[in-house]
Design a protein around this motif. Structure first.
Motif, mmCIF file in Angstrom:
data_model
loop_
_atom_site.group_PDB
_atom_site.id
_atom_site.type_symbol
_atom_site.label_atom_id
_atom_site.label_comp_id
_atom_site.label_asym_id
_atom_site.label_seq_id
_atom_site.Cartn_x
_atom_site.Cartn_y
_atom_site.Cartn_z
ATOM 1 N N GLY A 66 0.810 -1.204 0.000
ATOM 2 C CA GLY A 66 0.000 0.000 0.000
ATOM 3 C C GLY A 66 0.849 1.262 0.000
ATOM 4 N N VAL A 67 0.258 2.324 -0.505
ATOM 5 C CA VAL A 67 0.885 3.642 -0.444
ATOM 6 C C VAL A 67 -0.135 4.539 0.242
ATOM 7 C CG1 VAL A 67 1.747 5.588 -1.789
ATOM 8 C CG2 VAL A 67 2.195 3.250 -2.569
ATOM 9 N N VAL A 68 0.258 5.224 1.302
ATOM 10 C CA VAL A 68 -0.702 6.042 2.040
ATOM 11 C C VAL A 68 -0.217 7.487 2.137
ATOM 12 C CG1 VAL A 68 -1.480 4.058 3.411
ATOM 13 C CG2 VAL A 68 0.286 5.566 4.327
ATOM 14 N N VAL A 69 -1.122 8.363 2.537
ATOM 15 C CA VAL A 69 -0.779 9.774 2.703
ATOM 16 C C VAL A 69 0.331 9.900 3.749
ATOM 17 C CG1 VAL A 69 -1.655 12.016 3.500
ATOM 18 C CG2 VAL A 69 -3.038 10.588 1.970
ATOM 19 N N GLY A 70 1.320 10.706 3.422
ATOM 20 C CA GLY A 70 2.459 10.877 4.323
ATOM 21 C C GLY A 70 3.637 10.000 3.945
ATOM 22 N N ASP A 71 3.419 9.023 3.077
ATOM 23 C CA ASP A 71 4.531 8.168 2.658
ATOM 24 C C ASP A 71 5.581 8.989 1.914
ATOM 25 O OD1 ASP A 71 4.452 5.503 3.502
ATOM 26 O OD2 ASP A 71 2.895 4.977 2.043
ATOM 27 N N GLN A 72 6.856 8.646 2.189
ATOM 28 C CA GLN A 72 7.965 9.159 1.385
ATOM 29 C C GLN A 72 8.155 8.145 0.274
ATOM 30 O OE1 GLN A 72 8.714 12.607 2.739
ATOM 31 N NE2 GLN A 72 10.183 11.956 1.212
ATOM 32 N N VAL A 73 8.155 8.603 -0.959
ATOM 33 C CA VAL A 73 8.241 7.666 -2.076
ATOM 34 C C VAL A 73 9.292 8.122 -3.077
ATOM 35 C CG1 VAL A 73 5.830 6.919 -1.904
ATOM 36 C CG2 VAL A 73 6.399 8.900 -3.335
ATOM 37 N N ARG A 74 9.623 7.215 -4.019
ATOM 38 C CA ARG A 74 10.479 7.575 -5.147
ATOM 39 C C ARG A 74 9.654 7.436 -6.408
ATOM 40 N NH1 ARG A 74 16.023 7.380 -3.889
ATOM 41 N NH2 ARG A 74 16.632 6.272 -5.767
ATOM 42 N N ILE A 112 -3.962 1.260 7.530
ATOM 43 C CA ILE A 112 -3.111 2.415 7.780
ATOM 44 C C ILE A 112 -3.651 3.577 6.959
ATOM 45 C CG2 ILE A 112 -0.779 3.348 7.467
ATOM 46 C CD1 ILE A 112 0.259 0.499 7.905
ATOM 47 N N ILE A 113 -3.839 4.731 7.602
ATOM 48 C CA ILE A 113 -4.360 5.877 6.862
ATOM 49 C C ILE A 113 -3.306 6.960 6.677
ATOM 50 C CG2 ILE A 113 -6.844 5.697 7.177
ATOM 51 C CD1 ILE A 113 -6.492 7.373 9.737
ATOM 52 N N VAL A 114 -2.369 7.042 7.587
ATOM 53 C CA VAL A 114 -1.350 8.087 7.497
ATOM 54 C C VAL A 114 -0.007 7.507 7.950
ATOM 55 C CG1 VAL A 114 -0.576 10.309 8.409
ATOM 56 C CG2 VAL A 114 -2.995 9.973 7.918
ATOM 57 N N ALA A 115 1.049 7.861 7.228
ATOM 58 C CA ALA A 115 2.389 7.421 7.606
ATOM 59 C C ALA A 115 3.265 8.622 7.947
ATOM 60 C CB ALA A 115 3.031 6.646 6.451
ATOM 61 N N ASN A 116 4.251 8.382 8.790
ATOM 62 C CA ASN A 116 5.332 9.347 9.036
ATOM 63 C C ASN A 116 4.927 10.649 9.716
ATOM 64 O OD1 ASN A 116 7.138 7.585 7.777
ATOM 65 N ND2 ASN A 116 6.675 8.441 5.756
ATOM 66 N N ALA A 117 3.767 10.681 10.348
ATOM 67 C CA ALA A 117 3.407 11.907 11.067
ATOM 68 C C ALA A 117 4.060 11.838 12.441
ATOM 69 C CB ALA A 117 1.899 12.019 11.208
ATOM 70 N N ASP A 118 4.440 12.984 13.015
ATOM 71 C CA ASP A 118 5.039 12.916 14.343
ATOM 72 C C ASP A 118 4.148 13.453 15.457
ATOM 73 O OD1 ASP A 118 7.614 14.612 12.706
ATOM 74 O OD2 ASP A 118 5.885 15.642 13.537
ATOM 75 N N GLN A 119 3.001 14.011 15.066
ATOM 76 C CA GLN A 119 2.133 14.584 16.098
ATOM 77 C C GLN A 119 0.666 14.320 15.760
ATOM 78 O OE1 GLN A 119 2.918 18.464 18.465
ATOM 79 N NE2 GLN A 119 2.232 19.109 16.470
#
Ligand code: GTP
Ligand code: ZN
Length: 328
Positions: A66-74, A112-119
């Motif tokens: 899956g690819v979700v909002v917040g993902d770092q991609v290439r 998973i709905i969001v990735a890489n958020a810190d807050q």
């Protein structure tokens, strides 16, 4: 066969002895980007390099990943961002944090709905609608489990006092900011600056009002309007990431009713409170740390003054909220 091909074959004879290997494409020159929203298999990404907005699809080599909002991609291919252009996402960077939405009747899997958020910013109104502490508690559990720092944002301070809610969350060390429409945004700006924050809160609490005040361009962003109104959407609404003019990102989550907490273990939650975790090492095996446990070390620590009673009570309150069904 053309002459030059024959020539090439003469120059480089086929090596029949070479074992067949799977050719791995080399994406060294791929651009890195962040996924800002998703709509029916199309991913809107912004390039890290120049902030250009590009529409992309998932490359086949990602398979079912899956690819979700917040993902770092290439991304490779047409990254011009021109109308009708389509790039390809070829790689997803390992996620630092993940936030899951709950399973429900429409979809029985915690996705998973969001990735890489810190807050995680939990937006609740002080009145109209009145705040629901149980809901804030469940959001806190989701934040701690996801490895995100929670922030409680109390809106509509013209309609009510924040004192009671502040007193509930202070013992947990959870930060609280208070806002109102047309009010001073300094505190919330400071809390959001240079971080990636996910905003959650149920309908009517003033989330759109807040987003529009923080990101004056939000309403002009077509993808934001689509995501928030849900217009033109077939299925559920995607989260959307907006860049803050003072640094950082906020991710709005329209249509998310609640978080998936089914997978959360007590041990996962208590990690967010190292002082409590330390004490519970002395608990009997299988202790659930609730107030009804006969020999929970948390009670002993309160009795001998090691822990503040409010802190243990508040922790037990959010522990109990884990098992309550409380949708937005
Ligand atoms: N009194 C008061 N009303 C506010 C304040 N902020 C927002 N409102 C009002 O509360 C209502 C809901 O605000 P929205 O910003 O649309 O709330 P929302 O959370 O985005 O709600 P949805 O759009 O349903 O998701 C609107 O009528 C706003 O004008 C505030 O600080 N004080
Ligand atoms: Zn215990």
């Amino acid at each position: 066969m053309r002459d030059d091909d024959e020539h090439a074959q003469f120059e480089r004879p086929r090596r029949h002895t070479k074992p067949r290997t799977k050719i791995r494409p080399n994406y060294d020159d791929a651009d890195t980007a962040r996924v800002v929203t998703i709509d029916r298999g199309r991913y809107t990404v912004t390039l890290d390099d120049d902030g250009r907005t590009v529409t992309a699809m998932k490359s086949r080599n990602l398979g079912r990943k899956g690819v979700v909002v917040g993902d770092q991609v290439r991304v490779v291919g047409d990254v011009s961002g021109a109308d009708g252009s389509l790039a390809r996402i070829v790689e997803v960077t390992p996620r630092r944090t993940v936030l899951r939405r709950t399973a429900d009747d429409d979809d029985p899997i915690e996705r998973i709905i969001v990735a890489n958020a810190d807050q995680l910013v939990i937006v609740a109104a002080l009145a109209d609608p009145p705040p629901r502490a149980g809901l804030i508690d469940r959001c806190l559990v989701a934040a701690f489990d996801a490895g995100m720092e929670p922030l409680v944002c109390l809106t509509k301070s013209d309609l009510g006092s924040p004192d009671e809610i502040v007193a509930m969350f202070e013992p947990l060390g959870v930060r609280v900011v208070v806002t109102r429409r047309d009010g001073d945004l300094d505190d919330i700006r400071e809390a959001l600056r240079d971080r990636v924050s996910v905003l959650v809160g149920h309908s009517g609490v003033g989330k759109s009002t807040l987003v529009n005040a923080l990101v004056p361009d939000a309403n002009r962003s077509v993808s934001y309007v689509n995501a928030v109104t849900g217009r033109g959407r077939h299925t559920s609404t995607s989260a959307i990431s907006l860049e803050l003019p003072f640094g950082g990102w906020i991710i709005d989550t329209p249509g998310i009713r609640s978080f998936g907490l089914a997978h959360v273990e007590i041990d996962d939650l208590i990690k967010a409170f190292p002082d409590l975790q330390d004490v519970t090492r002395d608990c009997p095996r299988g202790c659930l740390h609730s107030a009804t446990e006969p020999e929970c070390a948390l009670d002993l620590a309160v009795a001998d003054g090691t822990l503040a009673p409010e802190r243990v009570e508040s922790f037990r309150r959010i522990l109990a909220s884990m098992n309550q069904k409380d949708d937005y």
